[in-house]
Design an enzyme around this catalytic site. Sequence first.
Site, PDB file in Angstrom:
ATOM      1  N   CYS A 165      73.130  44.727  31.181  1.00 45.45           N
ATOM      2  CA  CYS A 165      73.466  45.291  29.865  1.00 45.45           C
ATOM      3  C   CYS A 165      73.105  44.391  28.698  1.00 45.45           C
ATOM      4  O   CYS A 165      72.362  44.802  27.808  1.00 45.45           O
ATOM      5  CB  CYS A 165      74.963  45.597  29.823  1.00 45.45           C
ATOM      6  SG  CYS A 165      75.432  46.869  30.996  1.00 45.45           S
TER       7      CYS A 165
HETATM    8  N1  LIG Z   1      76.081  48.321  35.431  1.00 49.81           N
HETATM    9  C1  LIG Z   1      76.846  48.176  34.364  1.00 49.81           C
HETATM   10  O1  LIG Z   1      77.649  47.248  34.292  1.00 49.81           O
HETATM   11  C2  LIG Z   1      76.792  49.177  33.217  1.00 49.81           C
HETATM   12  C3  LIG Z   1      77.868  49.208  32.332  1.00 49.81           C
HETATM   13  C4  LIG Z   1      77.839  50.112  31.297  1.00 49.81           C
HETATM   14  C5  LIG Z   1      76.742  50.947  31.136  1.00 49.81           C
HETATM   15  N2  LIG Z   1      75.677  50.875  31.998  1.00 49.81           N
HETATM   16  C6  LIG Z   1      74.576  51.818  31.793  1.00 49.81           C
HETATM   17  O2  LIG Z   1      74.723  52.926  32.665  1.00 49.81           O
HETATM   18  C7  LIG Z   1      73.447  53.391  33.117  1.00 49.81           C
HETATM   19  C8  LIG Z   1      73.365  53.317  34.638  1.00 49.81           C
HETATM   20  O3  LIG Z   1      73.532  51.980  35.037  1.00 49.81           O
HETATM   21  P1  LIG Z   1      73.790  51.552  36.550  1.00 49.81           P
HETATM   22  O4  LIG Z   1      74.131  50.107  36.510  1.00 49.81           O
HETATM   23  O5  LIG Z   1      74.750  52.493  37.191  1.00 49.81           O
HETATM   24  O6  LIG Z   1      72.331  51.760  37.156  1.00 49.81           O
HETATM   25  P2  LIG Z   1      71.837  51.541  38.654  1.00 49.81           P
HETATM   26  O7  LIG Z   1      70.432  51.119  38.560  1.00 49.81           O
HETATM   27  O8  LIG Z   1      72.832  50.728  39.414  1.00 49.81           O
HETATM   28  O9  LIG Z   1      71.885  53.000  39.313  1.00 49.81           O
HETATM   29  C9  LIG Z   1      71.216  54.089  38.799  1.00 49.81           C
HETATM   30  C10 LIG Z   1      71.015  55.112  39.914  1.00 49.81           C
HETATM   31  O10 LIG Z   1      70.375  56.234  39.336  1.00 49.81           O
HETATM   32  C11 LIG Z   1      69.439  56.739  40.281  1.00 49.81           C
HETATM   33  N3  LIG Z   1      68.474  57.557  39.574  1.00 49.81           N
HETATM   34  C12 LIG Z   1      67.456  57.170  38.756  1.00 49.81           C
HETATM   35  N4  LIG Z   1      66.828  58.250  38.274  1.00 49.81           N
HETATM   36  C13 LIG Z   1      67.439  59.338  38.790  1.00 49.81           C
HETATM   37  C14 LIG Z   1      67.253  60.737  38.660  1.00 49.81           C
HETATM   38  N5  LIG Z   1      66.307  61.232  37.873  1.00 49.81           N
HETATM   39  N6  LIG Z   1      68.073  61.553  39.348  1.00 49.81           N
HETATM   40  C15 LIG Z   1      69.034  61.072  40.153  1.00 49.81           C
HETATM   41  N7  LIG Z   1      69.272  59.756  40.312  1.00 49.81           N
HETATM   42  C16 LIG Z   1      68.488  58.899  39.631  1.00 49.81           C
HETATM   43  C17 LIG Z   1      68.899  55.497  40.945  1.00 49.81           C
HETATM   44  O11 LIG Z   1      68.334  55.810  42.221  1.00 49.81           O
HETATM   45  C18 LIG Z   1      70.145  54.628  41.054  1.00 49.81           C
HETATM   46  O12 LIG Z   1      70.818  54.827  42.287  1.00 49.81           O
HETATM   47  C19 LIG Z   1      72.420  52.520  32.399  1.00 49.81           C
HETATM   48  O13 LIG Z   1      72.062  53.150  31.205  1.00 49.81           O
HETATM   49  C20 LIG Z   1      73.193  51.253  32.104  1.00 49.81           C
HETATM   50  O14 LIG Z   1      72.673  50.560  30.980  1.00 49.81           O
HETATM   51  C21 LIG Z   1      75.697  50.025  33.054  1.00 49.81           C
END
Ligand SMILES: NC(=O)c1ccc[n+]([C@@H]2O[C@H](COP(=O)([O-])OP(=O)(O)OC[C@H]3O[C@@H](n4cnc5c(N)ncnc54)[C@H](O)[C@@H]3O)[C@@H](O)[C@H]2O)c1
Length: 436
Positions: A273
Amino acid sequence: MKNTAQLRKSILARTASVAVIGQGYVGLSLACGAAEADFRVVGVDVDELRVNELRRGILNVPGVSAEVFASAYASERMTFSTDVTALDDADIIAICVPTPVRDNMPDLSHIVGAARAVATRLTAGRLVILESTTYPGTTDEVVRPILESSGLEAGRDFLLSYSPERIDPGNMEFDLRNTPRIVGGGTPEATGIAALFYGQMVDKVVPVSSCRTAELVKLLENTFRHINIALANEMAMVCHDVGIDVWEVVDAAATKPFGFMPFYPGPGVGGHCIPVDPAYLAWQVRRDAGRQFRILEAAQDINAQMPAYVAARISDALNDARKTVKGATILVLGVSYKRDVGDIRESPSIAILNLLHKRGAKVRFHDPYVESLQVNGLVLQRSELSRTAVTGADCVAILTAHSRYDLDWIAEHAHLVFDERNAFGSRHPGDRVVRL
Ligand SMILES: NC(=O)c1ccc[n+]([C@@H]2O[C@H](COP(=O)([O-])OP(=O)(O)OC[C@H]3O[C@@H](n4cnc5c(N)ncnc54)[C@H](O)[C@@H]3O)[C@@H](O)[C@H]2O)c1
């Protein structure tokens, strides 16, 4: 929207079903929270391996609590699918897909892909929520037109909202339930229904006036951290130059009961992030306002130069011990980007390992949560944290101070310790420990 009363009723009765697209840290946490709140949930992901394991109850997403997952899984209200037809039964669809940066620009391809998938299955009366972190305007200007390509209209036929995930991985005090939830909708009705949905899972919901506002709240929060970390890092460099202990300064300033919040220096910024999200804002300000977000860009520069600064300070510490980096064995402790988690994404510790390796050091690492990593393209396996490994190193560099490290034991056996995190605190472990 015509069917709002029906949707409201089904949320309150927990008969509404939920689909969460993207089963990473954010999506799986939401799916677990919704299942725990008695909703039926399907987690949809394009990653077959991930989905197959989750179906079998195998938790393969770092950062999600094993207990939270086990409990939601045992409820039998949570299923997983790679098939977009799984969206057909969902009254509420949340999009939680990655938003990386590519060539310093937002990469919305995952959001676009997920929104297109939703558009193919969208019917009237649904609530669609975007949770991915992104720049203001994404929900209204990118997601909405894609969903409306279905022939349905946001506000009239379906509701569209944005709600950022704010959870701090590894934080034992604040979780999905007790972290207030920001919600902004395309219409007051969309905000209200999304707020009602999250209100079933979290203690406090904070509605804001629009999707754009909710999008910017998240970016402000992460930009605030980024800038304050940069301030602490620059303060550390200045303090070193003028011979003042930065840790003592910050701790003393933190005794002020108002108007000050302590941030500490470190090897830079890491994780998914803080290094990424502010780049969305800097990019948007340049695109839409035609100017620089100066304080943010300065913070990006300062934090980006920290790995080189830390590598130089380790070299200086070796120099003071009459040793050169070239040929020295350097054991790095902690390579994840923060304490007590295993996430190495964007971790500055890896940048430091790369730099030391390039300068000819024999680099080793230990991290209880990381088995192997790449250093300048070479795979490096975790070394043991044995007495031989510690005494055999010319320098032990504590880059991430995991709480399970026995610092006294390390100080007792190492020839030289570089303490990047002030892990030893106010203890005085002797001259062999050099602090940032
Ligand atoms: N990890 C954190 O601490 C955190 C905290 C707050 C916000 N965010 C935000 O939340 C969002 C997701 O982050 P995350 O850490 O969960 O990501 P991540 O990479 O851990 O997981 C994302 C998942 O989405 C899947 N994916 C990608 N494209 C797809 C599609 N078209 N259809 C279905 N599945 C799909 C991927 O295979 C993966 O499993 C990002 O925008 C991130 O910036 C993350």
